[in-house]
Design an enzyme around this catalytic site. Structure first.
Site, PDB file in Angstrom:
ATOM      1  N   GLU A 221       0.823  -1.210   0.000  1.00  0.00           N
ATOM      2  CA  GLU A 221       0.000   0.000   0.000  1.00  0.00           C
ATOM      3  C   GLU A 221       0.854   1.255   0.000  1.00  0.00           C
ATOM      4  O   GLU A 221       0.540   2.226  -0.696  1.00  0.00           O
ATOM      5  CB  GLU A 221      -0.954   0.001   1.201  1.00  0.00           C
ATOM      6  CG  GLU A 221      -1.979  -1.119   1.219  1.00  0.00           C
ATOM      7  CD  GLU A 221      -3.081  -0.954   0.187  1.00  0.00           C
ATOM      8  OE1 GLU A 221      -3.102   0.073  -0.519  1.00  0.00           O
ATOM      9  OE2 GLU A 221      -3.942  -1.854   0.085  1.00  0.00           O
ATOM     10  N   ARG A 225       0.568   3.797  -3.201  1.00  0.00           N
ATOM     11  CA  ARG A 225      -0.075   5.076  -2.889  1.00  0.00           C
ATOM     12  C   ARG A 225       0.953   6.193  -2.688  1.00  0.00           C
ATOM     13  O   ARG A 225       0.827   7.275  -3.259  1.00  0.00           O
ATOM     14  CB  ARG A 225      -0.948   4.954  -1.635  1.00  0.00           C
ATOM     15  CG  ARG A 225      -2.052   3.922  -1.750  1.00  0.00           C
ATOM     16  CD  ARG A 225      -3.044   4.050  -0.622  1.00  0.00           C
ATOM     17  NE  ARG A 225      -3.834   2.835  -0.438  1.00  0.00           N
ATOM     18  CZ  ARG A 225      -5.075   2.802   0.047  1.00  0.00           C
ATOM     19  NH1 ARG A 225      -5.672   3.922   0.393  1.00  0.00           N
ATOM     20  NH2 ARG A 225      -5.719   1.661   0.197  1.00  0.00           N
ATOM     21  N   ASP A 354      -4.616  -9.803  -8.353  1.00  0.00           N
ATOM     22  CA  ASP A 354      -4.887  -8.872  -9.453  1.00  0.00           C
ATOM     23  C   ASP A 354      -3.694  -8.128 -10.040  1.00  0.00           C
ATOM     24  O   ASP A 354      -3.313  -8.320 -11.193  1.00  0.00           O
ATOM     25  CB  ASP A 354      -5.971  -7.866  -9.035  1.00  0.00           C
ATOM     26  CG  ASP A 354      -5.755  -7.259  -7.658  1.00  0.00           C
ATOM     27  OD1 ASP A 354      -4.664  -7.467  -7.083  1.00  0.00           O
ATOM     28  OD2 ASP A 354      -6.660  -6.574  -7.154  1.00  0.00           O
ATOM     29  N   GLU A 488     -12.454   0.167 -10.091  1.00  0.00           N
ATOM     30  CA  GLU A 488     -12.026  -0.791 -11.115  1.00  0.00           C
ATOM     31  C   GLU A 488     -12.943  -0.839 -12.331  1.00  0.00           C
ATOM     32  O   GLU A 488     -12.475  -1.001 -13.472  1.00  0.00           O
ATOM     33  CB  GLU A 488     -11.893  -2.190 -10.502  1.00  0.00           C
ATOM     34  CG  GLU A 488     -10.739  -2.347  -9.545  1.00  0.00           C
ATOM     35  CD  GLU A 488     -11.000  -1.749  -8.169  1.00  0.00           C
ATOM     36  OE1 GLU A 488     -10.029  -1.463  -7.446  1.00  0.00           O
ATOM     37  OE2 GLU A 488     -12.189  -1.553  -7.824  1.00  0.00           O
TER      38      GLU A 488
END
Length: 597
Positions: A221, A225, A354, A488
């Site tokens: 993360e 980010r 993913d 998404e």
């Protein structure tokens, strides 16, 4: 002549008789209806001309240098023709915005605010699509303003915002520190939308307050980010502070790779360097999507700093995976960093898996298509996914299931909906002349994910939806019926629009945007909802940082010219932070093999 000089609807309407008001409003309503309808069904006649973003050398340093066709601030200029026709259309656009039922914030609908927005452009209204696109972008602009201003007022410096409680919010992925995640995540969206004052406020906070102290954080993360967001802000603005902070933070992530295999821990303490994995992960494993989603940012770090460590860390991961046996050619989601063995045989293109596949493709694109090893690994993985995970329902909907210990679970997550855009993005360059096949597959996934939205009461998609027992694209469990402002589906609409220019993708994006604005907007920002099948939804009271980084950015780009962030020049990381393509040529990254085409 200013818009306010030629169009002041509120003052004009007050002087008219009731019958005249009725006729005028009827004509205006018909005009708006005609415009909105025509926008989605008339062909797009734009030539999609690319503009020069400064690819003079190897890399795009930033896009705010003064150039012909751009303001010095980096804003795109749409050149106008001048004359009375343009003034008349300019006034009509002002009127549409002021009367739009989708733009209901009083401040946003003031003549002054609208004029400030429109003055960013010198507009040629030769195309109806240009006019309507500007209206749509204005809505996303004001949604961004509402989200940012609310965070600025109630959660400044905190990682995220609780828009109902009107206070700061954080989760364990950011540790116990307030790192201003929303500020960093939102920077490039602010810049792209032209919110430069807000961008400067964020930059000032980062310069003075962003400190990586004693926090245990998610490596994944923080990479996508913070490092991704800071690098994108640097490339867009050219401000050195963003590069400096990105490098400082990256140095603190490197101890996470100190494992027997070189597969990083999921969590690392930024002060002590001690790492660990999530307690819930199979057999103490690291997560495929987490350790497989570092390549883009780490390659750029090596390029910018000359430090080979970043490049070598991510390439070591790739080489280790290449040597491992894979059940049915599939990559399980769990890998033990101590033993180098797979954990539970669970494969998903949604959560846990993913962005591993996404970064294989984007490593190739970011290398100016020289990283052929990444491309082949992607192609092999997608071939196995199509063989074992992709199915068509009885109702004709194409979906991506999840493989669990030899069994296909006929369930697809919202997170997996990004794959429609990925298939389209990777169509060009597919082996065996399968570009058309993968573009069609992307379209089918986009259609399925749109159905998951359309079959709810709120017209917002659930977290996961099934395809069995007579149910299709519908959530069954209560804990899968929520929508947390995820991007998404809209991401896939944007990619599909860029590659096909089929107007249905803009129509679907507009439907989603209206639903978000109607059901997720609250006085203190935007909140997720707990049940998209309930006509009286309750809120989760969290404004996710990725709502500003991804959802609103993809909506804005969906209704922008292809010239804004062209895919030939930029590759978006999994948090929608744009990083430039590295035109390396004969240049070799420190610690790397020479690039081969």
């Amino acid at each position: 002549m200013m818009v306010s000089d030629i169009a002041q609807p509120p003052d004009t309407l007050t002087t008219l008789r009731l019958s005249e008001k009725f006729i005028l409003l009827l004509i205006l309503s018909a005009f708006i209806t005609l415009c909105f309808g025509a926008f989605f069904f008339l062909p797009d006649n734009s030539k999609h001309k690319r503009f020069d973003l400064g690819l003079e050398d190897v890399l795009i340093p930033h896009i705010d240098s003064p150039k012909e066709g751009k303001h010095a601030s980096g804003q795109v200029v749409i050149h106008g023709q001048g004359g009375h026709d343009e003034e008349r259309n300019y006034a009509i656009l002002n009127l549409i915005i002021l009367r739009s039922p989708s733009i209901h914030n009083v401040e946003m609908k003031s003549n002054k605010f609208v004029d400030l927005w429109l003055r960013r452009y010198t507009v040629n209204f030769g195309s109806l699509c240009k006019l309507l696109c500007l209206v749509f972008r204005f809505m996303f602009f004001q949604m961004m303003k509402h989200a940012w201003d609310s965070y600025r007022q109630y959660g400044w410096g905190h990682n995220e915002l609780k828009p109902l409680a009107k206070k700061g919010h954080s989760t364990n992925i950011f540790g116990n520190s307030q790192l201003g995640a929303t500020i960093v995540d939102a920077l490039d969206t602010l810049y792209i939308m032209g919110l430069h004052e807000e961008f400067r406020d964020g930059q000032e906070w980062i310069e003075q307050n962003l400190d990586f102290g004693n926090a245990e954080v998610s490596v994944f993360e923080v990479n996508i980010r913070f490092i991704g967001g800071l690098l994108a802000a640097y490339y867009l603005s050219g401000q050195e502070v963003f590069k400096l902070k990105a490098v400082q933070l990256a140095e603190k992530l490197l101890p996470a790779f100190n494992t027997p295999t070189g597969i990083p821990w999921a969590m690392v303490n930024l002060k002590s360097g001690v790492g660990r994995n999530w307690g819930w992960a199979s057999a103490g494993s690291s997560i495929l999507a987490e350790f497989g989603t570092l390549h883009m940012e780490f390659v750029h770090l090596t390029y910018l700093t000359g430090n080979p460590a970043y490049y070598q860390k991510v390439m070591h991961i790739r080489k280790l995976l290449a040597k491992m046996d894979r059940p049915n050619g599939l990559y399980p989601n769990y890998l033990n960093p101590r033993t180098g063995r797979w954990g539970q045989h669970h494969t998903s293109v949604g959560g846990l898996g993913d962005s591993f596949y996404e970064y294989l493709l984007k490593a190739w694109l970011m290398s100016d298509k020289t990283d052929t090893e990444a491309r082949k690994t992607y192609d092999d993985a997608i071939e196995a996914i199509e063989r074992h995970l992709i199915r068509k329902s009885n109702g004709g909907l194409t979906f991506i299931g999840e493989w669990k210990n030899g069994h296909l679970e006929r369930k697809m997550g919202h997170l997996a909906c990004f794959a429609g855009g990925m298939f389209a993005l990777g169509a060009d360059g597919s082996p065996d002349d399968k570009a058309g096949h993968y573009l069609q597959l992307g379209a089918e996934i986009a259609h399925t994910c749109h159905e998951s939205y359309d079959r709810t009461v709120l017209k917002l998609g659930p977290e996961a939806f099934k395809f069995d027992s007579g149910l299709e694209a519908v959530a069954v469990r209560q804990n899968e019926k929520y929508y947390i402002l995820r991007p998404e589906v809209i991401e896939t609409y944007w990619y599909m629009w860029r590659f096909t220019h089929d107007p249905k993708y803009r129509q679907w994006g507009w439907e989603a945007a209206q639903a978000i604005d109607k059901y997720c907007r609250v006085s203190g920002g935007f909140s997720g909802v707990k049940d998209v099948y309930s006509s009286n939804p309750t809120y989760d009271d969290v404004q996710q940082s990725f709502f500003l980084a991804e959802t609103l950015k993809y909506l804005y780009l969906l209704f922008s010219s292809d010239d804004l962030m062209p895919l030939e020049s930029w590759v978006f990381n999994t948090e929608a932070h744009p990083l430039p393509v590295l035109h390396l040529g004969n240049i070799t990254l420190p610690g790397s093999e020479p690039a081969q085409r």
